[in-house]
Write an enzyme that holds these catalytic residues in place. Structure first.
Site, PDB file in Angstrom:
ATOM      1  N   SER A  51      -2.890   4.834 -14.136  1.00  0.00           N
ATOM      2  CA  SER A  51      -3.854   4.533 -15.908  1.00  0.00           C
ATOM      3  C   SER A  51      -4.373   3.471 -15.121  1.00  0.00           C
ATOM      4  CB  SER A  51      -2.951   5.482 -16.650  1.00  0.00           C
ATOM      5  OG  SER A  51      -3.066   6.590 -16.830  1.00  0.00           O
TER       6      SER A  51
ATOM      7  N   ASP B 115       1.076  -1.230   0.201  1.00  0.00           N
ATOM      8  CA  ASP B 115       0.029  -0.082   0.049  1.00  0.00           C
ATOM      9  C   ASP B 115       1.314   1.149   0.051  1.00  0.00           C
ATOM     10  OD1 ASP B 115      -1.170   2.054   1.005  1.00  0.00           O
ATOM     11  OD2 ASP B 115      -2.714   1.108   2.370  1.00  0.00           O
TER      12      ASP B 115
ATOM     13  N   TYR C 250      -8.690   4.068 -14.843  1.00  0.00           N
ATOM     14  CA  TYR C 250      -8.446   4.947 -16.014  1.00  0.00           C
ATOM     15  C   TYR C 250      -8.331   3.822 -16.803  1.00  0.00           C
ATOM     16  CZ  TYR C 250      -8.488   9.636 -14.713  1.00  0.00           C
ATOM     17  OH  TYR C 250      -8.539  10.721 -13.989  1.00  0.00           O
TER      18      TYR C 250
ATOM     19  N   GLY D 149      -9.585   4.801  -5.761  1.00  0.00           N
ATOM     20  CA  GLY D 149      -8.657   4.084  -5.612  1.00  0.00           C
ATOM     21  C   GLY D 149      -7.104   5.004  -5.005  1.00  0.00           C
TER      22      GLY D 149
ATOM     23  N   ASP E 168      -6.007   7.410  -5.486  1.00  0.00           N
ATOM     24  CA  ASP E 168      -5.820   8.435  -5.139  1.00  0.00           C
ATOM     25  C   ASP E 168      -6.892   9.350  -3.898  1.00  0.00           C
ATOM     26  OD1 ASP E 168      -6.238  11.816  -5.494  1.00  0.00           O
ATOM     27  OD2 ASP E 168      -7.597  11.333  -7.005  1.00  0.00           O
TER      28      ASP E 168
ATOM     29  N   ASN F 225      -6.380  12.970 -10.983  1.00  0.00           N
ATOM     30  CA  ASN F 225      -7.443  13.315 -11.669  1.00  0.00           C
ATOM     31  C   ASN F 225      -7.513  14.834 -11.736  1.00  0.00           C
ATOM     32  OD1 ASN F 225      -9.294  14.867 -10.305  1.00  0.00           O
ATOM     33  ND2 ASN F 225     -10.678  12.954  -9.913  1.00  0.00           N
TER      34      ASN F 225
HETATM   35  N1  AR6 Z   1      -1.527   1.889  -2.612  1.00  0.00           N
HETATM   36  C1  AR6 Z   1      -0.978   1.171  -3.957  1.00  0.00           C
HETATM   37  N2  AR6 Z   1      -1.403   1.311  -5.390  1.00  0.00           N
HETATM   38  C2  AR6 Z   1      -2.496   1.631  -4.983  1.00  0.00           C
HETATM   39  C3  AR6 Z   1      -3.491   1.540  -4.452  1.00  0.00           C
HETATM   40  C4  AR6 Z   1      -2.797   1.830  -2.763  1.00  0.00           C
HETATM   41  N3  AR6 Z   1      -3.243   1.717  -1.627  1.00  0.00           N
HETATM   42  N4  AR6 Z   1      -4.705   1.585  -4.640  1.00  0.00           N
HETATM   43  C5  AR6 Z   1      -4.854   1.791  -5.839  1.00  0.00           C
HETATM   44  N5  AR6 Z   1      -3.874   0.946  -5.504  1.00  0.00           N
HETATM   45  P1  AR6 Z   1      -6.182   3.594  -9.620  1.00  0.00           P
HETATM   46  P2  AR6 Z   1      -6.227   6.001 -12.558  1.00  0.00           P
HETATM   47  C6  AR6 Z   1      -3.969   0.629  -7.379  1.00  0.00           C
HETATM   48  O1  AR6 Z   1      -7.720   3.762 -10.117  1.00  0.00           O
HETATM   49  O2  AR6 Z   1      -5.744   4.550 -13.424  1.00  0.00           O
HETATM   50  C7  AR6 Z   1      -9.407   8.445  -8.837  1.00  0.00           C
HETATM   51  O3  AR6 Z   1     -10.132   8.137  -9.368  1.00  0.00           O
HETATM   52  C8  AR6 Z   1      -5.102  -0.359  -8.755  1.00  0.00           C
HETATM   53  O4  AR6 Z   1      -4.995  -1.322  -7.881  1.00  0.00           O
HETATM   54  O5  AR6 Z   1      -6.119   4.225  -8.654  1.00  0.00           O
HETATM   55  O6  AR6 Z   1      -4.870   6.420 -12.813  1.00  0.00           O
HETATM   56  C9  AR6 Z   1      -8.533   9.066  -9.939  1.00  0.00           C
HETATM   57  O7  AR6 Z   1      -9.448  10.427  -9.503  1.00  0.00           O
HETATM   58  C10 AR6 Z   1      -4.298  -0.066  -9.943  1.00  0.00           C
HETATM   59  O8  AR6 Z   1      -2.520  -0.667  -9.405  1.00  0.00           O
HETATM   60  O9  AR6 Z   1      -5.717   4.857 -10.965  1.00  0.00           O
HETATM   61  C11 AR6 Z   1      -8.707   9.436 -11.700  1.00  0.00           C
HETATM   62  O10 AR6 Z   1     -10.356   9.945 -11.107  1.00  0.00           O
HETATM   63  C12 AR6 Z   1      -3.257   1.748  -9.770  1.00  0.00           C
HETATM   64  O11 AR6 Z   1      -2.975   1.769  -8.126  1.00  0.00           O
HETATM   65  C13 AR6 Z   1      -8.594   8.041 -11.453  1.00  0.00           C
HETATM   66  O12 AR6 Z   1      -9.010   6.856 -10.231  1.00  0.00           O
HETATM   67  C14 AR6 Z   1      -3.692   2.988  -9.996  1.00  0.00           C
HETATM   68  O13 AR6 Z   1      -5.132   2.554  -9.865  1.00  0.00           O
HETATM   69  C15 AR6 Z   1      -7.561   7.782 -12.038  1.00  0.00           C
HETATM   70  O14 AR6 Z   1      -7.162   6.309 -12.528  1.00  0.00           O
END
Ligand code: AR6
Length: 174
Positions: free
Chosen positions: A118, A11, A122, A33, A35, A25
């Site tokens: 992403s 994490d 995304y 996610g 964020d 975003n």
């Molecule tokens: N630690 C590490 N990695 C993580 C964690 C964590 N605590 N939580 C999730 N991941 P995403 P995106 C991973 O969806 O695709 C948001 O709403 C997850 O498994 O977080 O760039 C933003 O505000 C995946 O491998 O980001 C944007 O609107 C990776 O982080 C949008 O999502 C990225 O997944 C961005 O989408």
């Protein structure tokens, strides 16, 4: 000194590094996610600082404090939304890694951890995303020896496997 690159499973909000990167975003005001996890762990002061930044374009990055996180800073970058691959997604994803590293170096930071930008909400396919991440970081650190460590923080075993493979390939080619 050469920069150490490593992939871990974990994490990102728990990492004690100079900066963790947020897959944000363009509003920079939080979301789901990673964020959402970063904003929850950092506390409301992070959102207040983000509000003053007035957004960020895709492929760019901004730096803030880390507040209640163990990391000293958060570097917010906006990855591309996957739209089939012909919309400059690969180029924009590489730009996220480069711009984040550029900010880290300008701020005098030594260690930085990236999530798999992403590849969640995304929708960027995980395998090419891992290759782009590793290749872009390797190219950047070749001329930035002041960076001591770059961590790829994977949230799934599958991502960890992809990064280990991508890092291994680079060493063989090295
Ligand atoms: N630690 C590490 N990695 C993580 C964690 C964590 N605590 N939580 C999730 N991941 P995403 P995106 C991973 O969806 O695709 C948001 O709403 C997850 O498994 O977080 O760039 C933003 O505000 C995946 O491998 O980001 C944007 O609107 C990776 O982080 C949008 O999502 C990225 O997944 C961005 O989408």
């Amino acid at each position: 000194m050469t920069t150490k690159l490593r992939a871990i499973h974990g994490d990102i909000t728990s990492l004690n590094v100079d900066a963790i990167v947020n897959a944000a975003n363009s509003s920079l005001l939080g979301g789901g996610g990673v964020d959402g996890a970063i904003h929850r762990a950092a506390g409301p002061e992070l959102r207040q600082e983000c509000q003053r930044l007035q957004g960020c374009n895709t492929g760019e990055a901004r730096i803030t404090g880390g507040y209640r996180l163990p990391a000293k800073h958060v570097i917010h970058t906006v990855g591309p939304v996957w739209n089939g691959g012909a919309d400059r997604e690969a180029e924009l994803l590489a730009s996220c890694y480069r711009e984040s590293l550029r900010l880290a170096v300008s701020a005098g930071l030594r260690s930085i951890a990236f999530p798999c930008i992403s590849t969640g909400i995304y929708g960027f396919p995980a395998e090419p995303a891992a290759r782009i991440a590793v290749q872009t970081v390797q190219e950047f650190v070749a001329s930035a020896p002041e960076l001591e460590e770059v961590v790829f923080c994977c949230f799934s075993d599958e991502d960890l496997r992809l990064y280990q493979h991508a890092l291994g390939e680079q060493i063989v080619r090295g």
